[in-house]
Design an enzyme around this catalytic site. Structure first.
Site, PDB file in Angstrom:
ATOM      1  N   ARG A   1      93.883  62.477  -1.167  1.00  0.00           N
ATOM      2  CA  ARG A   1      93.793  64.129  -1.550  1.00  0.00           C
ATOM      3  C   ARG A   1      92.598  64.314  -2.691  1.00  0.00           C
ATOM      4  O   ARG A   1      92.258  63.273  -3.434  1.00  0.00           O
ATOM      5  CB  ARG A   1      95.112  64.083  -2.437  1.00  0.00           C
ATOM      6  CG  ARG A   1      96.272  64.438  -1.562  1.00  0.00           C
ATOM      7  CD  ARG A   1      96.304  65.471  -0.648  1.00  0.00           C
ATOM      8  NE  ARG A   1      97.665  65.790   0.290  1.00  0.00           N
ATOM      9  CZ  ARG A   1      97.763  65.642   1.420  1.00  0.00           C
ATOM     10  NH1 ARG A   1      96.797  64.905   1.935  1.00  0.00           N
ATOM     11  NH2 ARG A   1      98.691  65.770   2.022  1.00  0.00           N
TER      12      ARG A   1
ATOM     13  N   GLU B   1      87.999  72.918  -2.213  1.00  0.00           N
ATOM     14  CA  GLU B   1      87.418  72.875  -0.755  1.00  0.00           C
ATOM     15  C   GLU B   1      87.461  74.538  -0.317  1.00  0.00           C
ATOM     16  O   GLU B   1      88.289  75.368  -0.826  1.00  0.00           O
ATOM     17  CB  GLU B   1      88.517  72.320   0.169  1.00  0.00           C
ATOM     18  CG  GLU B   1      88.427  70.746  -0.083  1.00  0.00           C
ATOM     19  CD  GLU B   1      89.348  69.974   0.646  1.00  0.00           C
ATOM     20  OE1 GLU B   1      90.086  70.739   1.478  1.00  0.00           O
ATOM     21  OE2 GLU B   1      89.401  68.698   0.652  1.00  0.00           O
TER      22      GLU B   1
ATOM     23  N   HIS C   1      87.512  67.723   5.585  1.00  0.00           N
ATOM     24  CA  HIS C   1      88.738  67.436   5.614  1.00  0.00           C
ATOM     25  C   HIS C   1      89.458  67.294   6.930  1.00  0.00           C
ATOM     26  O   HIS C   1      90.237  68.135   7.398  1.00  0.00           O
ATOM     27  CB  HIS C   1      89.678  68.620   4.739  1.00  0.00           C
ATOM     28  CG  HIS C   1      90.911  68.217   4.470  1.00  0.00           C
ATOM     29  ND1 HIS C   1      91.282  69.037   3.182  1.00  0.00           N
ATOM     30  CD2 HIS C   1      91.964  67.389   4.819  1.00  0.00           C
ATOM     31  CE1 HIS C   1      92.860  68.175   2.984  1.00  0.00           C
ATOM     32  NE2 HIS C   1      92.972  67.563   3.828  1.00  0.00           N
TER      33      HIS C   1
END
Length: 530
Positions: A234, A263, A282
């Site tokens: 994370r 992000e 990601h």
């Protein structure tokens, strides 16, 4: 359950999942990219909704007029769902915690090879018309040591794959018992030892307040200069600025980063200008197999829910009747508070948890109190939401054995809940009762007797039983203009030790807690908010 229910599929899921939902007799409305206004209107017309990460099921779109009974999240995270609001409205929230674990683990393994053999640099060189074989000499993976930080589902898969590839594996997870790690065939180590001895460090902890900034400049400085860091967990667990500086200074050989604090990655992120780092956007769950697995998993859960009422992998539903719930509610709050306090005093991973109910407390379903105690104990350590349905399973996964007992004869109190937790062969003990039938009251703290409300900002100390100690610590609080609303002090049976619980009018920052901990007479001090 309602016949022929209708479900809104608000984000795209695998066709196999769509087919399963329809085969279960459920009508589908498939619309993605909805505005909050249109989504809110549709939620007043359907019985359930399926989302991935794009659609936000927040307070704006949930209202008393919403007709949905269930929200299905095709994936593990529920941060795009207002679970508290859904619970208030009686809406069940389901997720698929393990459906994409293998895919995420494989991405981490891919990054290990990419870094070891400098594949992205070599690719760019060839595309630039160069042939620099000598420049891209890599390192063999076999025989090296990989350190796994976080031994949940993904961490365990990574460990297994690495062992099969011939790597030595060491593991750090303070909330999984050392025995469980060793029994799985791995070395259980401290974070410092892991960082010092590993050639590859792969991060797989959940994102929480306790893990944010877990790997910063101090930790990076402990790594080998030849070591590589893989971050597929994370964003924020690894401090990005510190990592960029470590890469520029040559403190570590390289890094692979799949997740970021913000992000998409902004142009001013310092990592973008750092050397020897590989980026992916990601991609942890981005495989055809993972997309199919999450879609199929949530489809099966929805069909089961609408067919039988069973909420598989629910993050908020309790299997308890309305009558039982009315009796249990104040006890549930007390058990949760005791669990949070256990988490605060634990100095290592719990080995067992024992709950004993006395007097009127025996009327409460013990599985509810177990779940609430475990929630308070583990919620900040897990990426998977913990509740009455999954509490025991998650505790078992963490290597915690749970025992319960009931004593019909009243204790010193009409009703009492005692909890004992073993950590590193030391037993911690707490006891709580209800004041006025609904207010949690701490009456036992280790070997000390208390009568302290379990609510608000609480400062606990264990200190030498001598004059002036309380004056010293209250002076620190007074200097920071922090008011004390209640104070409870108790001496041990030997008279040598004392403990205090101070209920405060404001929160404490870590610096103040440390200042109190540093007092000569104070053995231990910690703060928590309940």
């Amino acid at each position: 359950m309602k016949k022929n229910p209708t479900v809104l599929v608000a984000d795209k899921i695998a066709q196999e999942g769509i087919d399963l939902i329809r085969a279960g007799g459920i009508k589908i409305i498939a619309e993605s990219g909805l505005s909050d206004t249109k989504l809110a209107k549709l939620l007043c017309k359907v019985d359930g909704v399926v989302v991935r990460s794009a659609t936000k099921i927040n307070a704006k779109v949930l209202s008393e007029r919403s007709s949905i009974k269930v929200i299905g999240r095709a994936g593990i995270g529920v941060d795009n769902i207002d679970v508290e609001r859904a619970s208030e409205l009686g809406i069940v929230v389901l997720n698929t915690p393990d459906a994409n674990a293998v895919t995420t683990a494989e991405l981490a393994i891919s990054h290990i090879f990419s870094l070891a053999r400098r594949l992205t640099e070599a690719d760019a060189s060839v595309r630039a018309g160069k042939w620099e074989r000598g420049k891209f000499t890599g390192t063999e993976v076999a025989g090296k040591t990989v350190g796994i930080i976080g031994f949940g589902t993904i961490g365990r898969i990574v460990a297994g794959r690495c062992r099969a590839l011939g790597l030595k594996v060491c593991v750090h997870d303070p909330f999984v018992s050392e025995t469980l790690i060793v029994n799985d065939g791995y070395e259980a180590v401290s974070l410092t030892k892991l960082l010092k001895q590993s050639d590859f460090v792969s991060v797989h902890t959940p994102g929480s307040a306790q893990t944010m900034g877990l790997i910063g400049s101090t930790e990076l400085a402990k790594m080998k200069k030849s070591a590589y860091l893989i971050q597929c967990a994370r964003g924020g667990i690894v401090e990005e600025k510190a990592l960029a500086e470590a890469l520029k200074a040559g403190e570590i050989a390289g890094a692979a980063v799949d997740v970021f604090t913000v992000e998409p990655v902004p142009a001013n992120n310092p990592l973008l200008k750092a050397p020897n780092v590989v980026f992916t956007p990601h991609l942890g769950a981005s495989t055809a197999e993972a997309q199919k697995a999450t879609g199929v998993a949530i489809a099966k859960q929805l069909v089961t829910y609408f067919t039988t009422g069973e909420a598989v992998s629910s993050v908020n539903m309790m299997s308890i009747s309305a009558d039982e719930l009315n009796i249990a509610k104040p006890y549930m709050k007390m058990a949760y508070c005791l669990g949070k306090l256990l988490n605060a005093i634990a100095d290592s991973s719990p080995e067992y948890l024992e709950i004993t109910l006395h007097g009127q407390a025996v009327e409460v379903p013990d599985q509810i109190l177990i779940a609430e105690t475990l929630t308070g104990l583990l919620e900040s350590q897990l990426s998977v939401p913990i509740n009455v349905i999954n509490a025991l399973t998650l505790a078992e996964r963490q290597g915690i054995k749970v025992r319960t007992s009931k004593v019909q004869t009243p204790h010193d109190f009409v009703t009492l809940v005692e909890v004992k937790m073993s950590c590193n062969k030391r037993v911690h003990k707490l006891a709580g009762t209800l004041l006025g039938g609904n207010k949690p009251l701490l009456v036992g703290f280790e070997d000390f007797e208390f009568e302290a409300p379990l609510t608000g900002n609480l400062l606990f100390t264990v200190h030498k039983n001598r004059p002036g100690v309380i004056a010293e610590l209250t002076a620190i609080l007074a200097a920071k203009r922090i008011n004390i609303t209640h104070m409870h002090v108790s001496s041990s049976s030997t008279g040598r030790q004392a403990a205090a619980c101070l209920c405060l009018g404001a929160a404490l920052n870590p610096a103040i807690v440390k200042k109190i901990s540093d007092l000569v007479a104070v053995n231990k001090a910690f703060y928590l908010y309940i």
